[in-house]
Design a protein around this motif. Structure first.
Motif, mmCIF file in Angstrom:
data_model
loop_
_atom_site.group_PDB
_atom_site.id
_atom_site.type_symbol
_atom_site.label_atom_id
_atom_site.label_comp_id
_atom_site.label_asym_id
_atom_site.label_seq_id
_atom_site.Cartn_x
_atom_site.Cartn_y
_atom_site.Cartn_z
ATOM 1 N N LEU A 23 0.807 -1.220 0.000
ATOM 2 C CA LEU A 23 0.000 0.000 0.000
ATOM 3 C C LEU A 23 0.841 1.270 0.000
ATOM 4 O O LEU A 23 0.508 2.232 -0.699
ATOM 5 N N LEU A 61 -24.753 5.168 -4.918
ATOM 6 C CA LEU A 61 -24.266 4.504 -3.698
ATOM 7 C C LEU A 61 -25.424 4.091 -2.801
ATOM 8 O O LEU A 61 -25.453 2.978 -2.270
ATOM 9 N N ASP A 62 -26.402 4.988 -2.638
ATOM 10 C CA ASP A 62 -27.550 4.711 -1.761
ATOM 11 C C ASP A 62 -28.290 3.445 -2.170
ATOM 12 O O ASP A 62 -28.719 2.660 -1.333
ATOM 13 N N GLY A 64 -27.115 0.998 -3.775
ATOM 14 C CA GLY A 64 -26.262 -0.192 -3.747
ATOM 15 C C GLY A 64 -25.999 -0.751 -5.130
ATOM 16 O O GLY A 64 -25.786 -1.958 -5.298
ATOM 17 N N LEU A 103 -15.299 3.138 -7.298
ATOM 18 C CA LEU A 103 -16.311 2.073 -7.289
ATOM 19 C C LEU A 103 -15.997 1.031 -8.358
ATOM 20 O O LEU A 103 -16.782 0.829 -9.291
ATOM 21 N N THR B 71 -33.676 -2.659 -1.763
ATOM 22 C CA THR B 71 -32.960 -2.876 -3.025
ATOM 23 C C THR B 71 -31.950 -4.001 -2.806
ATOM 24 O O THR B 71 -31.508 -4.253 -1.676
ATOM 25 N N TYR B 72 -31.575 -4.658 -3.897
ATOM 26 C CA TYR B 72 -30.634 -5.779 -3.784
ATOM 27 C C TYR B 72 -29.327 -5.326 -3.130
ATOM 28 O O TYR B 72 -28.781 -6.003 -2.265
ATOM 29 N N GLY B 73 -28.860 -4.147 -3.534
ATOM 30 C CA GLY B 73 -27.583 -3.661 -3.004
ATOM 31 C C GLY B 73 -27.624 -3.471 -1.496
ATOM 32 O O GLY B 73 -26.684 -3.847 -0.787
ATOM 33 N N ARG B 74 -28.726 -2.908 -0.994
ATOM 34 C CA ARG B 74 -28.816 -2.677 0.455
ATOM 35 C C ARG B 74 -28.974 -3.988 1.215
ATOM 36 O O ARG B 74 -28.324 -4.206 2.243
ATOM 37 N N THR B 76 -28.212 -7.060 0.338
ATOM 38 C CA THR B 76 -27.037 -7.931 0.296
ATOM 39 C C THR B 76 -25.917 -7.377 1.187
ATOM 40 O O THR B 76 -25.205 -8.146 1.858
ATOM 41 N N GLY B 135 -30.004 3.461 3.417
ATOM 42 C CA GLY B 135 -29.322 3.961 2.225
ATOM 43 C C GLY B 135 -27.988 4.624 2.476
ATOM 44 O O GLY B 135 -27.385 5.158 1.551
ATOM 45 N N LEU B 137 -24.907 3.582 2.694
ATOM 46 C CA LEU B 137 -23.880 2.555 2.580
ATOM 47 C C LEU B 137 -22.772 3.005 1.642
ATOM 48 O O LEU B 137 -23.009 3.776 0.711
ATOM 49 N N GLY B 138 -21.575 2.538 1.963
ATOM 50 C CA GLY B 138 -20.431 2.901 1.143
ATOM 51 C C GLY B 138 -20.302 1.947 -0.031
ATOM 52 O O GLY B 138 -21.124 1.050 -0.218
ATOM 53 N N GLY B 139 -19.242 2.138 -0.792
ATOM 54 C CA GLY B 139 -19.083 1.341 -1.995
ATOM 55 C C GLY B 139 -18.149 0.164 -1.847
ATOM 56 O O GLY B 139 -17.847 -0.515 -2.829
ATOM 57 N N PHE B 140 -17.643 -0.072 -0.634
ATOM 58 C CA PHE B 140 -16.664 -1.137 -0.446
ATOM 59 C C PHE B 140 -17.239 -2.224 0.458
ATOM 60 O O PHE B 140 -17.552 -1.963 1.627
ATOM 61 N N MET B 200 -7.345 4.667 5.320
ATOM 62 C CA MET B 200 -6.976 4.793 3.902
ATOM 63 C C MET B 200 -8.184 4.785 2.965
ATOM 64 O O MET B 200 -8.094 5.254 1.832
ATOM 65 N N LEU B 202 -11.781 5.292 4.194
ATOM 66 C CA LEU B 202 -12.959 6.077 4.590
ATOM 67 C C LEU B 202 -12.634 7.457 5.157
ATOM 68 O O LEU B 202 -13.313 8.429 4.844
ATOM 69 N N GLN B 211 -7.256 3.122 -3.133
ATOM 70 C CA GLN B 211 -8.390 2.769 -2.258
ATOM 71 C C GLN B 211 -8.822 1.320 -2.470
ATOM 72 O O GLN B 211 -9.066 0.581 -1.521
ATOM 73 N N ALA B 214 -6.307 -0.968 -0.976
ATOM 74 C CA ALA B 214 -6.415 -0.999 0.490
ATOM 75 C C ALA B 214 -7.621 -1.827 0.916
ATOM 76 O O ALA B 214 -7.563 -2.589 1.892
ATOM 77 N N HIS B 215 -8.693 -1.691 0.170
ATOM 78 C CA HIS B 215 -9.898 -2.470 0.483
ATOM 79 C C HIS B 215 -9.642 -3.963 0.296
ATOM 80 O O HIS B 215 -9.999 -4.779 1.149
#
Lengths: 173, 480
Positions: A23, A61-62, A64, A103, B71-74, B76, B135, B137-140, B200, B202, B211, B214-215
């Motif tokens: 890193l 993002l919200d 998902g 993303l 929603t599926y994203g939330r 899951t 809603g 939620l982050g992207g990682f 690193m 958030l 990023q 690091a994730h």
């Protein structure tokens, strides 16, 4: 290995060495990347997102969306992304330097969106698709989106473009 | 073996269960252990319901589609976080505690601190999961809880888990066993990794794709050095303990330990093959992933040599605890093998972005860690509650639902992922066609999620029945 200090020191070394090797060196190599022209005097890329697209990123993002869509075009030989029309060139690190949250995604239930703006439908068609996808399309309906949020999401999706030349990945003429 | 000589099938009342009195080491543990364990089981049921909803939405996108909250994203993300941070962490806190106290003869006198840590952990997680559903939620993945939750979880982890290190430091006579190294290593490494990843990704996000790296490094460490190492600690304890024999080729265990801790994090870039990160990093990731076979081989030698003599396999099948633990060990070995093989460039190019990677992760988090945790629960809980498992039928329902659910879930993810990967490699096959042909595998995933939910409800009913009928045993000074 009876000594606690020795055990902790060894574990610390393993974690710290890998963190530094991966890193810190990656940060040294990529951390100073910024917008750049493909050729001297040309326009700077990547372009800044319009304000509405920034709001749309929050909607993306919200909801998902990242659970089903990636945003990275792999080079030829590492998957068929370019042949499938997901992009015109491989994604490079510089493409992401303006993104507050990168993303890349991990799963493609739906298509890759890295260069979606270059192949997107009209705003109205895209908004209609998001609200009520055609029968047989494997996409959830987002009829609950307000007009403002839908417009923001559409603006964000249309802002996703990697169809410009960059110093690391020039487009073929 | 004649019918008469064949050992009895597990009755749900393991022979090791039913101690009416506790040792000194166990009496101090009882409160915190039950606090963590009860929380873990509740989270497991919640995670199973969410996972079922997510699995159905994968092949019926319009299921609960009118509501933004689902929603599926939330869903899951919530399912993943409740399973990993709710079930996994709480259960590992409890089992690690118990193992360290047993191995180090540690009398635990500050249980309220650990319980406070557990309460803090669960409150912060509840807040985080509610925010995800709303809603925020982050992207990682696995770093998608709201960032303000991170420092609270870190503090709660220190309060809850560091007692394991204290137990190791204060062990009398310098007793030393491989399970202790794995727990101490996991407990020490995870807060460091979590802190660095939070910073690193958030709090002070690095530029661009660093990023993502690091994730990937965080996820790799979380899976291998927390879930993997903690589960192995329990496996190293229960296999020789219940079989009543020394671990085979024990002298190799330190090699497995150190190579796991060194190569696990180093293999992180292999998850990003083809991504816009430097090629040399990707190559390092591939090499480290292949070198990750070293600890897998060591583990295989240790466990298989112990299980393969004197009817070890059949005795394992007839012990409720070992039945789960052995499924966990086999899952871990398969996971290690798949990780090494699938990190090569050609295979990775084909399998990337399909369900294959999810199948691999499930093999570790459920097949290995969760199954071993179930086995450990069947051993520990009767000792701490002084009760027997209320229903042997529910034990059978639990095992077979979990085992079949695991087989179907992992099988569908791996085979479906392989098929989708082959199709995606052919540009002539459209994404819609790939999705259509993946539908049967997604359906199988729903069936697996339903089976797992049934098994987890059976486990929860049995466990809470046992806890509620607990005789609240007290220490009589028994020392084991």
């Amino acid at each position: 290995m009876k000594n606690l200090n020795l055990l902790l020191a060894g574990v610390f070394f393993c974690v710290a060495a890998v963190w530094t090797g991966l890193l810190v060196t990656a940060q040294v190599q990529l951390g100073s990347l910024g917008r750049a022209p493909a050729e001297e005097g040309g326009p700077l890329f990547p372009a800044r997102e319009p304000g509405l697209a920034i709001q749309g990123r929050a909607v993306y993002l919200d909801l998902g969306c990242v659970a089903c869509h990636t945003q990275q075009v792999r080079p030829a030989g590492q998957g068929s992304d370019i042949a499938r029309g997901y992009g015109v060139r491989p994604s490079v690190a510089r493409d992401y330097v303006l993104q507050p949250q990168v993303l890349l995604g991990q799963r493609r239930v739906g298509p890759d969106l890295a260069n979606y703006g270059a192949r997107a439908k009209s705003d109205a068609e895209l908004a209609a698709f998001l609200a009520a996808p055609a029968a047989g399309v494997s996409h959830p309906p987002y009829a609950f989106l307000t007009a403002e949020r839908s417009a923001a999401l559409v603006a964000y999706l249309k802002s996703l473009r990697q169809d410009y030349s960059s110093p690391e990945a020039k487009l073929k003429q | 073996m004649s019918q008469e000589n064949r050992p009895a099938r597990p009755s749900g009342r393991p022979p090791e269960s039913g101690f009416a009195r506790l040792s000194r080491t166990e009496s101090g543990l009882r409160g915190p252990f039950l606090c963590f364990f009860a929380s873990a089981v509740l989270w497991l049921v919640v995670a199973s319901v969410l996972a079922l909803v997510a699995a159905v939405k994968l092949h019926r996108p319009d299921f609960l589609g009118a509501c933004e909250l689902t929603t599926y994203g939330r869903v899951t993300a919530a399912a993943r976080d409740t399973f990993v941070y709710g079930w996994g962490f709480n259960a590992l806190f409890a089992v690690n505690f118990w193992l360290m106290a047993q191995l180090g003869r540690f009398e635990f006198r500050n249980g309220w601190l650990a319980t406070l840590g557990g309460a803090t952990w669960n409150l912060a997680l509840t807040y985080g999961v509610v925010q995800i559903i709303r809603g925020e939620l982050g992207g990682f993945a696995l770093l998608d809880l709201p960032r303000e939750v991170g420092p609270v979880l870190l503090l709660a982890f220190l309060l809850s888990a560091l007692w394991s290190v204290v137990a190791y430091a204060r062990r009398p006579g310098g007793q030393n066993f491989v399970s202790q190294w794995y727990i101490v290593g996991a407990t020490f490494a995870l807060p460091l990794v979590y802190l660095l990843a939070q910073l690193m990704v958030l709090w002070f996000p690095t530029v661009g794709t660093v990023q993502a790296l690091a994730h990937a490094w965080f996820v790799q460490n979380l899976l291998f050095l927390w879930f993997g190492a903690s589960a192995l600690a329990a496996a190293y304890y229960f296999v020789p303990k219940i079989l009543g024999r020394a671990l085979g080729h024990y002298y190799l265990a330190p090699v497995g330990f150190w190579t796991l801790f060194l190569f696990a994090g180093l293999g992180a870039p292999a998850a990003l093959l083809g991504a816009p990160i430097p090629i040399w990093l990707q190559s390092v990731g591939v090499v480290a992933s292949v070198l990750g076979l070293v600890p897998v081989v060591v583990l295989a030698i240790n466990f298989l040599s112990t299980l393969s003599v004197d009817g070890g396999w059949s005795r394992s099948w007839n012990s409720t605890t070992l039945r789960f633990v052995v499924v966990g060990i086999v899952s871990f070995l398969l996971f290690g093998l798949l990780t090494a093989v699938c990190s090569t460039r050609d295979l990775s190019a084909t399998l990337a972005f399909t369900s294959f990677a999810e199948g691999q992760v499930q093999l570790l988090t459920y097949g290995a860690a969760t199954m071993i945790l179930f086995g450990a629960s069947y051993f520990i809980l009767p000792r701490l509650t002084g009760s027997l498992w209320p229903s042997s039928k529910l034990v059978h329902v639990h095992f077979w639902s979990a085992f079949l659910g695991l087989l179907i879930a992992v099988g569908a993810a791996l085979v479906g992922g392989w098929q989708a990967g082959q199709q995606l490699a052919t540009p002539a096959v459209s994404a819609a066609q790939v999705a259509a042909q993946s539908a049967p595998w997604a359906l199988a995933g729903s069936l697996a999620a339903l089976l797992l939910l049934i098994g987890h409800v059976a486990f929860a009913l049995n466990a809470f029945g046992m806890i509620l009928s607990s005789t609240t045993p007290t220490s009589d000074g028994r020392s084991d």
